[in-house]
Design a protein around this motif. Sequence first.
Motif, PDB file in Angstrom:
ATOM      1  N   ALA A 241       0.839  -1.193   0.000  1.00 44.29           N
ATOM      2  CA  ALA A 241       0.000   0.000   0.000  1.00 44.29           C
ATOM      3  C   ALA A 241       0.878   1.249   0.000  1.00 44.29           C
ATOM      4  O   ALA A 241       1.861   1.331   0.733  1.00 44.29           O
ATOM      5  CB  ALA A 241      -0.909  -0.002   1.212  1.00 44.29           C
ATOM      6  N   GLY A 242       0.543   2.192  -0.849  1.00 46.75           N
ATOM      7  CA  GLY A 242       1.307   3.425  -0.970  1.00 46.75           C
ATOM      8  C   GLY A 242       2.247   3.456  -2.153  1.00 46.75           C
ATOM      9  O   GLY A 242       2.720   4.527  -2.547  1.00 46.75           O
ATOM     10  N   ASP A 243       2.554   2.310  -2.757  1.00 48.79           N
ATOM     11  CA  ASP A 243       3.444   2.275  -3.920  1.00 48.79           C
ATOM     12  C   ASP A 243       2.762   2.888  -5.134  1.00 48.79           C
ATOM     13  O   ASP A 243       1.565   2.696  -5.355  1.00 48.79           O
ATOM     14  CB  ASP A 243       3.841   0.834  -4.261  1.00 48.79           C
ATOM     15  N   LEU A 244       3.522   3.615  -5.932  1.00 54.38           N
ATOM     16  CA  LEU A 244       3.029   4.143  -7.200  1.00 54.38           C
ATOM     17  C   LEU A 244       3.427   3.146  -8.284  1.00 54.38           C
ATOM     18  O   LEU A 244       4.614   2.846  -8.449  1.00 54.38           O
ATOM     19  CB  LEU A 244       3.634   5.522  -7.489  1.00 54.38           C
ATOM     20  N   VAL A 245       2.442   2.596  -9.011  1.00 58.40           N
ATOM     21  CA  VAL A 245       2.712   1.537  -9.982  1.00 58.40           C
ATOM     22  C   VAL A 245       2.065   1.866 -11.323  1.00 58.40           C
ATOM     23  O   VAL A 245       1.181   2.711 -11.413  1.00 58.40           O
ATOM     24  CB  VAL A 245       2.182   0.166  -9.490  1.00 58.40           C
ATOM     25  N   GLU A 246       2.537   1.182 -12.338  1.00 58.84           N
ATOM     26  CA  GLU A 246       1.922   1.248 -13.670  1.00 58.84           C
ATOM     27  C   GLU A 246       1.243  -0.087 -13.927  1.00 58.84           C
ATOM     28  O   GLU A 246       1.839  -1.138 -13.700  1.00 58.84           O
ATOM     29  CB  GLU A 246       2.982   1.514 -14.731  1.00 58.84           C
ATOM     30  N   ILE A 247      -0.013  -0.037 -14.388  1.00 56.53           N
ATOM     31  CA  ILE A 247      -0.752  -1.267 -14.680  1.00 56.53           C
ATOM     32  C   ILE A 247      -1.101  -1.303 -16.157  1.00 56.53           C
ATOM     33  O   ILE A 247      -1.270  -0.253 -16.786  1.00 56.53           O
ATOM     34  CB  ILE A 247      -2.024  -1.401 -13.799  1.00 56.53           C
ATOM     35  N   VAL A 248      -1.179  -2.498 -16.703  1.00 58.33           N
ATOM     36  CA  VAL A 248      -1.543  -2.678 -18.108  1.00 58.33           C
ATOM     37  C   VAL A 248      -2.758  -3.590 -18.204  1.00 58.33           C
ATOM     38  O   VAL A 248      -2.934  -4.495 -17.388  1.00 58.33           O
ATOM     39  CB  VAL A 248      -0.377  -3.277 -18.945  1.00 58.33           C
ATOM     40  N   ALA A 249      -3.587  -3.347 -19.190  1.00 58.12           N
ATOM     41  CA  ALA A 249      -4.771  -4.170 -19.409  1.00 58.12           C
ATOM     42  C   ALA A 249      -4.344  -5.536 -19.935  1.00 58.12           C
ATOM     43  O   ALA A 249      -3.391  -5.651 -20.709  1.00 58.12           O
ATOM     44  CB  ALA A 249      -5.705  -3.495 -20.393  1.00 58.12           C
ATOM     45  N   THR A 250      -5.053  -6.550 -19.508  1.00 54.08           N
ATOM     46  CA  THR A 250      -4.764  -7.916 -19.936  1.00 54.08           C
ATOM     47  C   THR A 250      -6.079  -8.672 -20.050  1.00 54.08           C
ATOM     48  O   THR A 250      -7.143  -8.085 -19.872  1.00 54.08           O
ATOM     49  CB  THR A 250      -3.800  -8.612 -18.942  1.00 54.08           C
ATOM     50  N   ARG A 251      -6.009  -9.939 -20.348  1.00 57.16           N
ATOM     51  CA  ARG A 251      -7.236 -10.726 -20.424  1.00 57.16           C
ATOM     52  C   ARG A 251      -7.832 -10.854 -19.029  1.00 57.16           C
ATOM     53  O   ARG A 251      -7.152 -10.614 -18.032  1.00 57.16           O
ATOM     54  CB  ARG A 251      -6.949 -12.112 -21.001  1.00 57.16           C
ATOM     55  N   LYS A 252      -9.098 -11.246 -18.942  1.00 58.03           N
ATOM     56  CA  LYS A 252      -9.731 -11.435 -17.649  1.00 58.03           C
ATOM     57  C   LYS A 252      -9.022 -12.557 -16.897  1.00 58.03           C
ATOM     58  O   LYS A 252      -8.856 -13.656 -17.422  1.00 58.03           O
ATOM     59  CB  LYS A 252     -11.208 -11.788 -17.802  1.00 58.03           C
ATOM     60  N   LEU A 253      -8.597 -12.254 -15.682  1.00 61.50           N
ATOM     61  CA  LEU A 253      -7.928 -13.242 -14.855  1.00 61.50           C
ATOM     62  C   LEU A 253      -8.859 -13.805 -13.791  1.00 61.50           C
ATOM     63  O   LEU A 253      -8.638 -14.896 -13.279  1.00 61.50           O
ATOM     64  CB  LEU A 253      -6.697 -12.629 -14.191  1.00 61.50           C
ATOM     65  N   SER A 254      -9.882 -13.054 -13.446  1.00 62.44           N
ATOM     66  CA  SER A 254     -10.916 -13.507 -12.513  1.00 62.44           C
ATOM     67  C   SER A 254     -12.146 -12.643 -12.774  1.00 62.44           C
ATOM     68  O   SER A 254     -12.188 -11.880 -13.730  1.00 62.44           O
ATOM     69  CB  SER A 254     -10.455 -13.386 -11.063  1.00 62.44           C
ATOM     70  N   LYS A 255     -13.127 -12.735 -11.903  1.00 60.51           N
ATOM     71  CA  LYS A 255     -14.367 -11.983 -12.093  1.00 60.51           C
ATOM     72  C   LYS A 255     -14.115 -10.474 -12.117  1.00 60.51           C
ATOM     73  O   LYS A 255     -14.722  -9.758 -12.912  1.00 60.51           O
ATOM     74  CB  LYS A 255     -15.344 -12.330 -10.977  1.00 60.51           C
ATOM     75  N   THR A 256     -13.246  -9.991 -11.265  1.00 57.93           N
ATOM     76  CA  THR A 256     -13.017  -8.539 -11.171  1.00 57.93           C
ATOM     77  C   THR A 256     -11.624  -8.108 -11.604  1.00 57.93           C
ATOM     78  O   THR A 256     -11.335  -6.912 -11.582  1.00 57.93           O
ATOM     79  CB  THR A 256     -13.216  -8.073  -9.716  1.00 57.93           C
ATOM     80  N   LYS A 257     -10.771  -9.033 -12.005  1.00 57.32           N
ATOM     81  CA  LYS A 257      -9.371  -8.692 -12.284  1.00 57.32           C
ATOM     82  C   LYS A 257      -9.052  -8.812 -13.764  1.00 57.32           C
ATOM     83  O   LYS A 257      -9.095  -9.892 -14.331  1.00 57.32           O
ATOM     84  CB  LYS A 257      -8.463  -9.609 -11.456  1.00 57.32           C
ATOM     85  N   ALA A 258      -8.729  -7.657 -14.383  1.00 58.86           N
ATOM     86  CA  ALA A 258      -8.372  -7.650 -15.800  1.00 58.86           C
ATOM     87  C   ALA A 258      -7.162  -6.751 -16.056  1.00 58.86           C
ATOM     88  O   ALA A 258      -6.959  -6.279 -17.173  1.00 58.86           O
ATOM     89  CB  ALA A 258      -9.549  -7.186 -16.645  1.00 58.86           C
ATOM     90  N   TRP A 259      -6.364  -6.485 -15.019  1.00 59.66           N
ATOM     91  CA  TRP A 259      -5.167  -5.654 -15.138  1.00 59.66           C
ATOM     92  C   TRP A 259      -3.999  -6.397 -14.504  1.00 59.66           C
ATOM     93  O   TRP A 259      -4.190  -7.278 -13.667  1.00 59.66           O
ATOM     94  CB  TRP A 259      -5.360  -4.314 -14.427  1.00 59.66           C
ATOM     95  N   LYS A 260      -2.788  -6.013 -14.894  1.00 60.03           N
ATOM     96  CA  LYS A 260      -1.575  -6.611 -14.348  1.00 60.03           C
ATOM     97  C   LYS A 260      -0.594  -5.493 -14.035  1.00 60.03           C
ATOM     98  O   LYS A 260      -0.452  -4.547 -14.819  1.00 60.03           O
ATOM     99  CB  LYS A 260      -0.972  -7.574 -15.376  1.00 60.03           C
ATOM    100  N   VAL A 261       0.080  -5.574 -12.903  1.00 56.93           N
ATOM    101  CA  VAL A 261       1.081  -4.563 -12.544  1.00 56.93           C
ATOM    102  C   VAL A 261       2.301  -4.792 -13.410  1.00 56.93           C
ATOM    103  O   VAL A 261       2.870  -5.888 -13.443  1.00 56.93           O
ATOM    104  CB  VAL A 261       1.459  -4.643 -11.052  1.00 56.93           C
ATOM    105  N   SER A 262       2.712  -3.760 -14.152  1.00 55.43           N
ATOM    106  CA  SER A 262       3.854  -3.927 -15.046  1.00 55.43           C
ATOM    107  C   SER A 262       5.158  -3.490 -14.399  1.00 55.43           C
ATOM    108  O   SER A 262       6.188  -4.132 -14.580  1.00 55.43           O
ATOM    109  CB  SER A 262       3.639  -3.163 -16.354  1.00 55.43           C
ATOM    110  N   ARG A 263       5.120  -2.382 -13.628  1.00 51.25           N
ATOM    111  CA  ARG A 263       6.367  -1.940 -12.997  1.00 51.25           C
ATOM    112  C   ARG A 263       6.092  -1.000 -11.835  1.00 51.25           C
ATOM    113  O   ARG A 263       5.028  -0.397 -11.746  1.00 51.25           O
ATOM    114  CB  ARG A 263       7.305  -1.276 -13.997  1.00 51.25           C
ATOM    115  N   LEU A 264       7.073  -0.887 -10.983  1.00 49.48           N
ATOM    116  CA  LEU A 264       7.030  -0.008  -9.826  1.00 49.48           C
ATOM    117  C   LEU A 264       7.628   1.333 -10.225  1.00 49.48           C
ATOM    118  O   LEU A 264       8.742   1.392 -10.744  1.00 49.48           O
ATOM    119  CB  LEU A 264       7.818  -0.625  -8.670  1.00 49.48           C
ATOM    120  N   LEU A 265       6.908   2.413  -9.994  1.00 56.28           N
ATOM    121  CA  LEU A 265       7.408   3.748 -10.317  1.00 56.28           C
ATOM    122  C   LEU A 265       8.008   4.432  -9.100  1.00 56.28           C
ATOM    123  O   LEU A 265       9.008   5.143  -9.222  1.00 56.28           O
ATOM    124  CB  LEU A 265       6.283   4.615 -10.888  1.00 56.28           C
TER     125      LEU A 265
END
Length: 98
Positions: A68-92
């Motif tokens: 909690a508190g980290d600034l991250v970049e997320i990218v869209a991906t295929r559906k991984l679960s009911k509510t999850k369709a993004w993946k963390v790509s890198r820590l900023l």
Amino acid sequence: MTEQKTASAEAPARRPLIATETGRVVGDKMNKTVTVLVERRVKHPLYGKVVTKSAKYHAHDENNEYRAGDLVEIVATRKLSKTKAWKVSRLLEKAKEV
């Protein structure tokens, strides 16, 4: 006399093919999932006031490395679960220690 036209000079500006967002991790209690808060500022169409709009996304975190508190970049991906369709790509930016 023929003119050489370059494709990059003539082509209109296009959006990136991969959707990316930048946000702050606000929850890391789930296994392999973090909740990321993405805020954006938009101008109200009628009144002209700048308003902050926000959205929360569940993003995949394979190694449970983001807190909690980290600034991250997320990218869209295929559906991984009911509510999850993004993946963390890198820590900023790492969260500040208190």
